[in-house]
Motif scaffolding. Structure first.
Motif, mmCIF file in Angstrom:
data_model
loop_
_atom_site.group_PDB
_atom_site.id
_atom_site.type_symbol
_atom_site.label_atom_id
_atom_site.label_comp_id
_atom_site.label_asym_id
_atom_site.label_seq_id
_atom_site.Cartn_x
_atom_site.Cartn_y
_atom_site.Cartn_z
ATOM 1 N N PHE A 1 0.837 -1.207 0.000
ATOM 2 C CA PHE A 1 0.000 0.000 0.000
ATOM 3 C C PHE A 1 0.872 1.257 0.000
ATOM 4 C CE2 PHE A 1 -2.400 3.355 2.128
ATOM 5 C CZ PHE A 1 -3.558 3.356 1.360
ATOM 6 N N ASP A 2 1.853 1.286 0.886
ATOM 7 C CA ASP A 2 2.727 2.464 0.996
ATOM 8 C C ASP A 2 3.490 2.713 -0.302
ATOM 9 O OD1 ASP A 2 1.880 2.705 3.556
ATOM 10 O OD2 ASP A 2 3.699 1.916 4.486
ATOM 11 N N CYS A 3 3.844 1.637 -0.971
ATOM 12 C CA CYS A 3 4.600 1.755 -2.214
ATOM 13 C C CYS A 3 3.708 2.294 -3.332
ATOM 14 C CB CYS A 3 5.143 0.375 -2.560
ATOM 15 S SG CYS A 3 6.104 0.323 -4.040
ATOM 16 N N LEU A 4 2.470 1.824 -3.348
ATOM 17 C CA LEU A 4 1.555 2.209 -4.430
ATOM 18 C C LEU A 4 1.018 3.618 -4.291
ATOM 19 C CD1 LEU A 4 -0.851 -0.800 -4.995
ATOM 20 C CD2 LEU A 4 0.470 0.369 -6.753
ATOM 21 N N ILE A 5 0.783 4.037 -3.061
ATOM 22 C CA ILE A 5 -0.019 5.240 -2.819
ATOM 23 C C ILE A 5 0.529 6.471 -3.547
ATOM 24 C CG2 ILE A 5 1.069 5.790 -0.569
ATOM 25 C CD1 ILE A 5 -2.448 6.116 -0.455
ATOM 26 N N ARG A 6 1.850 6.560 -3.627
ATOM 27 C CA ARG A 6 2.458 7.731 -4.279
ATOM 28 C C ARG A 6 2.291 7.679 -5.790
ATOM 29 N NH1 ARG A 6 7.728 6.489 -2.492
ATOM 30 N NH2 ARG A 6 6.845 5.087 -0.972
ATOM 31 N N HIS A 7 1.883 6.522 -6.316
ATOM 32 C CA HIS A 7 1.843 6.376 -7.767
ATOM 33 C C HIS A 7 0.423 6.308 -8.316
ATOM 34 C CE1 HIS A 7 6.182 5.632 -8.144
ATOM 35 N NE2 HIS A 7 6.025 5.222 -6.897
ATOM 36 N N ILE A 8 -0.557 6.316 -7.424
ATOM 37 C CA ILE A 8 -1.927 6.174 -7.901
ATOM 38 C C ILE A 8 -2.468 7.538 -8.302
ATOM 39 C CG2 ILE A 8 -4.296 5.628 -7.229
ATOM 40 C CD1 ILE A 8 -3.145 3.520 -5.373
ATOM 41 N N GLU A 9 -2.926 7.628 -9.532
ATOM 42 C CA GLU A 9 -3.590 8.874 -9.942
ATOM 43 C C GLU A 9 -4.914 8.523 -10.591
ATOM 44 O OE1 GLU A 9 -0.807 11.196 -12.210
ATOM 45 O OE2 GLU A 9 0.616 11.146 -10.530
ATOM 46 N N LYS A 10 -4.840 8.228 -11.862
ATOM 47 C CA LYS A 10 -6.079 8.036 -12.599
ATOM 48 C C LYS A 10 -6.526 6.563 -12.633
ATOM 49 C CE LYS A 10 -3.379 7.958 -16.885
ATOM 50 N NZ LYS A 10 -2.701 6.748 -16.602
ATOM 51 N N HIS A 11 -5.771 5.708 -11.957
ATOM 52 C CA HIS A 11 -6.037 4.271 -12.125
ATOM 53 C C HIS A 11 -7.340 3.837 -11.459
ATOM 54 C CE1 HIS A 11 -2.175 3.913 -13.914
ATOM 55 N NE2 HIS A 11 -1.604 4.450 -12.861
ATOM 56 N N LYS A 12 -7.953 2.860 -12.072
ATOM 57 C CA LYS A 12 -9.294 2.488 -11.604
ATOM 58 C C LYS A 12 -9.461 1.021 -11.192
ATOM 59 C CE LYS A 12 -11.669 6.357 -12.618
ATOM 60 N NZ LYS A 12 -11.016 7.027 -13.717
ATOM 61 N N LEU A 13 -9.023 0.106 -12.037
ATOM 62 C CA LEU A 13 -9.298 -1.309 -11.756
ATOM 63 C C LEU A 13 -8.060 -2.021 -11.221
ATOM 64 C CD1 LEU A 13 -11.426 -2.469 -14.832
ATOM 65 C CD2 LEU A 13 -12.171 -1.367 -12.734
#
Ligand code: SAM
Length: 218
Positions: free
Chosen positions: A33-45
């Motif tokens: 989660f910590d790794c992903l959070i900085r990279h999530i913008e427009k992603h949906k699925l």
């Protein structure tokens, strides 16, 4: 019929996985989660491979993402279902590296604490590549072969597996070198955005360290 691998049987028998995870100070879902959070913008699925009870993906729902999951344990899937956050959950043995069809492609694919039970990681990376959207993110963890690890490994069918898990439960829990993972990623045209490593205790009573590698790729 589902061929129940010892790794699936082990989790099938765990009545309260979330408590087990907490007692083991299981950190992989949080790391992902910590790794992903900085990279999530427009992603949906999002597809969570080996979703279990949903520890690695449940928090992504609050960010407006839609979660799909696959796991080999009926019991873990039932617990996950009761949390009512996933769009669709599929029962499937992942050991051969194939992913069941959701008739969808995904913006994010994650896997926490599961690739050690996948016996053909090359096929798994190929499967992920096929259903990951262009510019999609792939975040996962593997057990690392590390000279400082206290975990003894033995060779079974050409793979280096956790000796204790194999002797005690018949579980093939595969360990990989950094180089093996990175060669596979390169072969499947994944670029590494983030690489991290962390240690965890083997169990609440056994404070020996195991080593993990975490990757975020696209
Ligand atoms: C350590 S738990 C991780 C669960 C979840 N991803 C998390 O981070 O909490 C391992 C999961 O892998 C699943 N699993 C183990 N072997 C499997 C296999 N061969 N096919 C599918 N799922 C498997 C188990 O049922 C369990 O849910």
């Amino acid at each position: 019929m589902l061929d129940k691998k010892p790794s699936i049987q082990f989790y099938e028998k765990l009545e309260n996985y979330d408590q087990f995870a907490s007692e083991h100070e299981y950190a992989v879902p949080e790391k992902i989660f910590d790794c992903l959070i900085r990279h999530i913008e427009k992603h949906k699925l999002v597809l969570d491979i080996g979703i279990g009870t949903g520890l690695a993906s449940i928090k992504l729902v609050d960010l407006g993402l839609k979660i799909f999951g696959v796991d080999g344990s009926k019991n873990q899937i039932e617990i996950c279902k009761k949390k009512e956050f996933a769009q669709k959950l599929v029962l499937h043995d992942l050991s051969q590296g194939d992913i069941p069809s959701f008739s969808l492609t995904f913006d994010i694919i994650i896997s926490s604490g599961v690739f050690e039970f996948v016996l053909d990681l090359n096929q798994m990376f190929k499967s992920v590549r096929n259903i990951l959207n262009e510019d999609g993110l792939f975040c996962f963890c593997v057990r690392e072969l590390n000279k400082n690890s206290h975990i003894e490994t033995i060779k079974v069918n050409g793979m280096l597996v956790d000796k204790n898990a194999y002797k005690q439960y018949g579980i093939l829990c595969v360990h990989y070198s950094e180089q093996e993972i990175e060669t596979l990623l390169k072969n499947h045209k994944f670029d590494v955005l983030v690489k991290d490593s962390f240690t965890a205790y083997v169990s609440p009573t056994n404070k020996d360290l195991m080593f993990n590698l975490l990757y975020l790729c696209k």
